[in-house]
Design a protein around this motif. Structure first.
Motif, PDB file in Angstrom:
ATOM      1  N   ASP A   1      98.755 -45.436  56.978  1.00 55.96           N
ATOM      2  CA  ASP A   1      97.391 -44.911  57.061  1.00 55.96           C
ATOM      3  C   ASP A   1      96.542 -45.815  57.949  1.00 55.96           C
ATOM      4  OD1 ASP A   1      98.274 -43.046  55.237  1.00 55.96           O
ATOM      5  OD2 ASP A   1      97.292 -43.997  53.506  1.00 55.96           O
TER       6      ASP A   1
ATOM      7  N   TYR B   1     104.735 -33.208  62.113  1.00 51.02           N
ATOM      8  CA  TYR B   1     103.583 -32.339  62.331  1.00 51.02           C
ATOM      9  C   TYR B   1     102.316 -33.184  62.424  1.00 51.02           C
ATOM     10  CZ  TYR B   1     106.747 -28.640  60.688  1.00 51.02           C
ATOM     11  OH  TYR B   1     107.803 -27.776  60.521  1.00 51.02           O
TER      12      TYR B   1
ATOM     13  N   SER C   1      98.146 -32.824  62.410  1.00 47.96           N
ATOM     14  CA  SER C   1      96.999 -31.952  62.158  1.00 47.96           C
ATOM     15  C   SER C   1      95.731 -32.775  62.330  1.00 47.96           C
ATOM     16  CB  SER C   1      97.059 -31.361  60.748  1.00 47.96           C
ATOM     17  OG  SER C   1      97.062 -32.384  59.765  1.00 47.96           O
TER      18      SER C   1
ATOM     19  N   ASN D   1      96.307 -36.377  60.571  1.00 46.43           N
ATOM     20  CA  ASN D   1      97.323 -36.576  59.545  1.00 46.43           C
ATOM     21  C   ASN D   1      98.679 -36.358  60.211  1.00 46.43           C
ATOM     22  OD1 ASN D   1      95.418 -37.025  57.598  1.00 46.43           O
ATOM     23  ND2 ASN D   1      95.522 -34.968  56.713  1.00 46.43           N
ATOM     24  N   VAL D   2      99.608 -37.250  59.950  1.00 47.33           N
ATOM     25  CA  VAL D   2     100.942 -37.171  60.547  1.00 47.33           C
ATOM     26  C   VAL D   2     101.941 -37.007  59.410  1.00 47.33           C
ATOM     27  CG1 VAL D   2     102.662 -38.319  61.977  1.00 47.33           C
ATOM     28  CG2 VAL D   2     100.223 -38.651  62.457  1.00 47.33           C
ATOM     29  N   THR D   3     102.631 -35.892  59.401  1.00 47.44           N
ATOM     30  CA  THR D   3     103.565 -35.563  58.321  1.00 47.44           C
ATOM     31  C   THR D   3     104.975 -35.420  58.870  1.00 47.44           C
ATOM     32  OG1 THR D   3     101.833 -34.415  57.072  1.00 47.44           O
ATOM     33  CG2 THR D   3     104.123 -33.927  56.494  1.00 47.44           C
TER      34      THR D   3
ATOM     35  N   SER E   1     108.858 -34.542  52.240  1.00 47.55           N
ATOM     36  CA  SER E   1     107.905 -34.926  53.283  1.00 47.55           C
ATOM     37  C   SER E   1     107.192 -36.219  52.923  1.00 47.55           C
ATOM     38  CB  SER E   1     106.878 -33.815  53.510  1.00 47.55           C
ATOM     39  OG  SER E   1     106.056 -33.648  52.366  1.00 47.55           O
ATOM     40  N   THR E   2     106.635 -36.842  53.943  1.00 47.25           N
ATOM     41  CA  THR E   2     105.785 -38.016  53.771  1.00 47.25           C
ATOM     42  C   THR E   2     104.677 -37.942  54.805  1.00 47.25           C
ATOM     43  OG1 THR E   2     105.746 -40.445  53.626  1.00 47.25           O
ATOM     44  CG2 THR E   2     107.181 -39.481  55.299  1.00 47.25           C
ATOM     45  N   THR E   3     103.486 -38.382  54.452  1.00 47.05           N
ATOM     46  CA  THR E   3     102.312 -38.224  55.317  1.00 47.05           C
ATOM     47  C   THR E   3     101.562 -39.545  55.447  1.00 47.05           C
ATOM     48  OG1 THR E   3     102.057 -35.891  54.697  1.00 47.05           O
ATOM     49  CG2 THR E   3     100.126 -37.006  55.643  1.00 47.05           C
TER      50      THR E   3
ATOM     51  N   THR F   1      97.774 -40.884  56.989  1.00 45.60           N
ATOM     52  CA  THR F   1      96.472 -40.260  57.242  1.00 45.60           C
ATOM     53  C   THR F   1      95.581 -41.154  58.100  1.00 45.60           C
ATOM     54  OG1 THR F   1      95.484 -41.210  55.236  1.00 45.60           O
ATOM     55  CG2 THR F   1      96.593 -39.078  55.014  1.00 45.60           C
TER      56      THR F   1
END
Length: 544
Positions: free
Chosen positions: A46, A73, A75, A106-108, A131-133, A135
């Motif tokens: 993050d 992904y 967003s 946010n990168v997932t 998944s992992t994100t 932010t």
């Protein structure tokens, strides 16, 4: 020298690529915490900054099972979906498309795992996603800050520290990350530990971060007005050999020295390269800053004119290959020419290293150190530093000088003066030397910062030769006249040097500065019999 450099790059590029691939996919790898199927590598998190366009950022991490497909992904201001990449030997790696500066995103990372069940009647395919994100991710420029204690010097220790920390929150787009102090005998795929994860600047966290790295990033942000990511990886009291790969050390005949013979664990050959630089090679970066050399004033001092350029070449090649060609092969490399240590010292360790930091040219960039920039710091001593005189508290001026170099070299800004004055012509008579500089100068009297060496014709002067202080007689807007009538009749002025002292002058009080830049003239040593072979300098006799 240029042919040697090209040969070194060509001969080593394949071996470097193979080593990087081996380390990425064969060495033992980490697993995700808490039984997760997918996670990012240690230096993603993050609040981080990823390298903006035109370069492409690399994302990688760990996943299970083998063969699962990972898609990333984004967003935020724009949306982006990467091509799927398989998990190989427990590691996945994705290269993003170029993303313009900005954010937040946010990168997932999504891991798709398919399992197939076959019965007499049908085939069942079960698709499971994990998944992992991370932010609050920004895209900007990444600068890696390395070296020893003056780079490690904390923001809480500088002059006006409280004021600097108080304004930290005004720069939320300058993000910081600190690698933990670790050593390794082998090249690591990932960091062993993280000391400070990616952070939005605030006083308590920034107080422990490198002052010089932070100030450079803050000043640069004010010029560029887009996000800056700062990665600190440095260790006090470390020699350059610890930060160099075995490949780089081999170029200078140093690869067999320092093997378990050093006086500190973090001084051994390559142990910091292995643990604190090699894991970062997959990261796409804009450039690097370096403040180191004090340790080498009494350790392989005479090799530094080889070991420093060799390390730069090797870092550049390794980061270029590790990032799949995204980090530039000649990424900009800025460094601080050593400041001071002991007032009144006659030891030549500091001036010799200053000279070797320029590959014995006196200035950068030059033919051996291309796309480099240097902050001269010998005129910024701190006699009352509570951290020892080797650790001056004025990091603001140093960072400002580095920023000028970055603007000119890294960002190709025109009309940014970042070099102090340097002689371009010497006229020699039996009683005077007349130095003409490459820019307008502001000079003042000096009795001992210029020194000459008298010698028989064609007899070279060495560092340990007798050097005689001479006075500045007069000066103009571009030239300085110094006394030279100290040589015996059977000898001649064979060499001239300037500021060849550990502590050449008091704070901002050296005798020669740029009239329009207030940047100090760097130290130099010029030999009569070598000067005319240089494209930038001539030494001629005159009897006027």
């Amino acid at each position: 020298m240029a042919r040697w450099r090209r040969a070194f790059l060509l001969l080593n590029s394949l071996s470097v690529l193979l080593l990087i691939l081996l380390c990425a996919f064969i060495l033992p790898f980490s697993t995700c915490p808490h039984g997760k199927d997918i996670c990012f590598a240690s230096y993603y998190g993050d609040h981080m900054v990823l390298q903006k366009s035109p370069e492409r950022s690399i994302l990688w991490g760990y996943g299970s099972p083998e063969g699962g497909l990972v898609t990333v992904y984004l967003s935020g201001p724009m949306k982006h979906k990467s091509s799927p990449a398989p998990v190989k030997k427990g590691i996945w790696r994705v290269t993003l498309d170029p993303i313009e500066a900005g954010g937040p995103y946010n990168v997932t990372a999504v891991l798709q795992n398919s399992s197939t069940t076959v019965t007499d009647d049908n085939v069942t395919v079960v698709v499971q996603n994990s998944s992992t994100t991370i932010t609050d991710v920004l895209f900007g420029d990444i600068w890696l800050c390395g070296g020893q204690s003056n780079m490690y010097f904390k923001t809480s220790q500088i002059f006006n520290a409280s004021e600097e920390l108080a304004i930290a929150s005004e720069y939320p787009h300058v993000r910081t990350f600190m690698v933990a102090l670790e050593t390794s005998d082998t090249e690591r795929t990932d960091l062993i530990r993280v000391s400070l994860p990616w952070s939005v600047p605030e006083a308590s966290g920034l107080s422990e971060f490198s002052a010089l790295c932070w100030l450079f990033g803050r000043y640069l942000y004010k010029k560029l007005n887009y996000p800056i990511g700062l990665v600190e990886s440095c260790w006090g009291g470390s020699p350059i050999e610890a930060w160099s790969s075995s490949r780089a050390l081999q170029q200078c005949g140093l690869d067999q020295n320092g093997k378990k013979k050093q006086f500190c664990s973090h001084c051994e050959n390559s142990v910091l390269w292995n643990a604190m630089i090699h894991p970062l090679l997959n990261m796409t970066i804009k450039g690097s800053l370096w403040y180191q050399g004090e340790k080498n004033t009494n350790y392989h001092q005479n090799k530094y004119n080889c070991s420093f350029p060799a390390m730069i070449d090797d870092w550049r090649m390794a980061f270029h290959l590790g990032s799949g060609g995204q980090t530039a092969m000649d990424f900009p490399f800025g460094f601080v020419q050593l400041s001071t240590s002991i007032k009144g010292s006659t030891d030549n360790g500091f001036p010799n290293i200053r000279w070797h930091q320029t590959a014995d040219k006196g200035f950068v960039p030059n033919s051996r150190l291309q796309r480099t920039f240097m902050a001269v710091a010998m005129d910024l001593p701190d006699e009352n530093s509570p951290y020892g005189t080797i650790h001056p508290r004025d990091k603001q001026d140093v960072a400002y000088r580095l920023t000028l170099g970055a603007q000119a070299v890294a960002y190709n800004e025109k009309d940014v003066a970042f070099l102090g004055p340097f002689p371009k012509q010497i006229l020699s008579s039996p009683i005077y030397l007349n130095l003409t500089y490459d820019q307008a100068i502001a000079a003042k009297p000096s009795k001992d910062l210029f020194e000459i060496c008298c010698s028989q014709p064609q007899t070279p002067c060495e560092f340990q030769s007798l050097w005689i202080p001479v006075s500045i007689i007069q000066w103009s807007t571009t030239s300085i006249l110094i006394s030279a009538n100290v040589c015996k009749p059977t000898t001649e002025v064979a060499a001239l040097r300037y500021a060849w002292k550990d502590w050449p002058c008091d704070f901002k009080s050296c005798p020669v500065y740029g009239a329009n830049t207030t940047l100090p003239a760097p130290p130099f040593i010029i030999h009569r019999n070598q000067a005319n072979g240089n494209s930038y300098l001539s030494w001629n006799d005159t009897f006027l």
